[in-house]
Design a protein around this motif. Structure first.
Motif, short mmCIF file in Angstrom:
data_model
loop_
_atom_site.label_atom_id
_atom_site.label_comp_id
_atom_site.label_asym_id
_atom_site.label_seq_id
_atom_site.Cartn_x
_atom_site.Cartn_y
_atom_site.Cartn_z
N GLU A 1 -17.63 4.78 -44.26
CA GLU A 1 -18.26 4.55 -42.97
C GLU A 1 -17.54 3.48 -42.16
N ARG B 1 -16.49 3.70 -38.28
CA ARG B 1 -17.05 2.79 -37.27
C ARG B 1 -15.95 2.05 -36.51
N GLU C 1 -14.58 4.67 -34.15
CA GLU C 1 -15.60 4.94 -33.13
C GLU C 1 -15.60 3.84 -32.08
N GLY D 1 -25.04 6.08 -34.46
CA GLY D 1 -24.81 4.74 -34.99
C GLY D 1 -23.97 3.85 -34.11
N ALA D 2 -23.67 4.28 -32.91
CA ALA D 2 -22.81 3.48 -32.03
C ALA D 2 -23.36 2.08 -31.79
N ARG E 1 -22.57 -1.66 -33.84
CA ARG E 1 -21.52 -2.65 -33.59
C ARG E 1 -21.79 -3.35 -32.27
N ASN F 1 -19.66 -2.39 -29.32
CA ASN F 1 -19.99 -1.13 -28.66
C ASN F 1 -21.08 -1.33 -27.62
#
Length: 175
Positions: A59, A63, A66, A86-87, A90, A93
């Protein structure tokens, strides 16, 4: 928030199964904007599914990649952006999205999400497809979605077109 809809991107955040991609496409078409789905971009760039990345590289690698994609799409102007569920995990993000976008959280009940995604095998964190898994994931992310979003739109018992119309009405009324 003057000129919000004119000068900013519109970003959709929320759990898997809340219609981010479907609603994003409708919004983009209705507003004559470019549409970017960060999950689709990921798979195009890396030539591998997100699920396969989770299995082979983990993951954290996903991430990191992403986050780079989100940073890049947030540099666009006048776009509609659908993010992965799941953005919001972080902080960078969330900062990128809030810096260039009107952020809309699409949400639904755990039962609605379960019904929408129960046969979808492409979602790595929902591979164990039980309602309890969705509930745990939602509880872990709920405050992140809320803190990232300028607006919250319930998607239960609404068609994607109705959701897009509600977003255009809400965001447009604030412009």
């Amino acid at each position: 928030m003057a000129d919000t809809i004119v000068n900013k991107n519109i970003a959709l955040v929320g759990m898997p199964g809340c219609y981010k991609t479907t609603v994003g496409k409708i919004l983009a078409d209705s507003l004559c904007r470019a549409f970017y789905d960060t999950d689709i971009i990921y798979e195009e760039i890396y030539g591998v599914t997100i699920s396969d990345t989770f299995k082979s590289e983990g993951e954290a690698v996903f991430r990191d990649r992403e986050a780079a994609i989100i940073a890049d799409v947030c540099k666009k102007e006048g776009a509609v952006i659908a993010t992965g569920g799941g953005a919001v995990l972080r902080p960078e993000n969330i900062a990128a999205l809030r810096g260039s976008c009107v952020v809309i959280e699409l949400c639904a009940s755990v039962h609605t999400i379960f019904e929408r995604v129960k046969s979808d095998t492409s979602r790595p964190l929902l591979a164990d497809m039980r309602i309890q898994t969705i509930e745990q994931l939602y509880k872990a992310r709920e405050n992140l979605y809320r803190s990232a979003a300028d607006y919250r739109v319930e998607t239960d018992k609404k068609s994607p077109a109705e959701i897009a119309e509600e977003i255009m009405s809400e965001v447009g009324s604030r412009s």
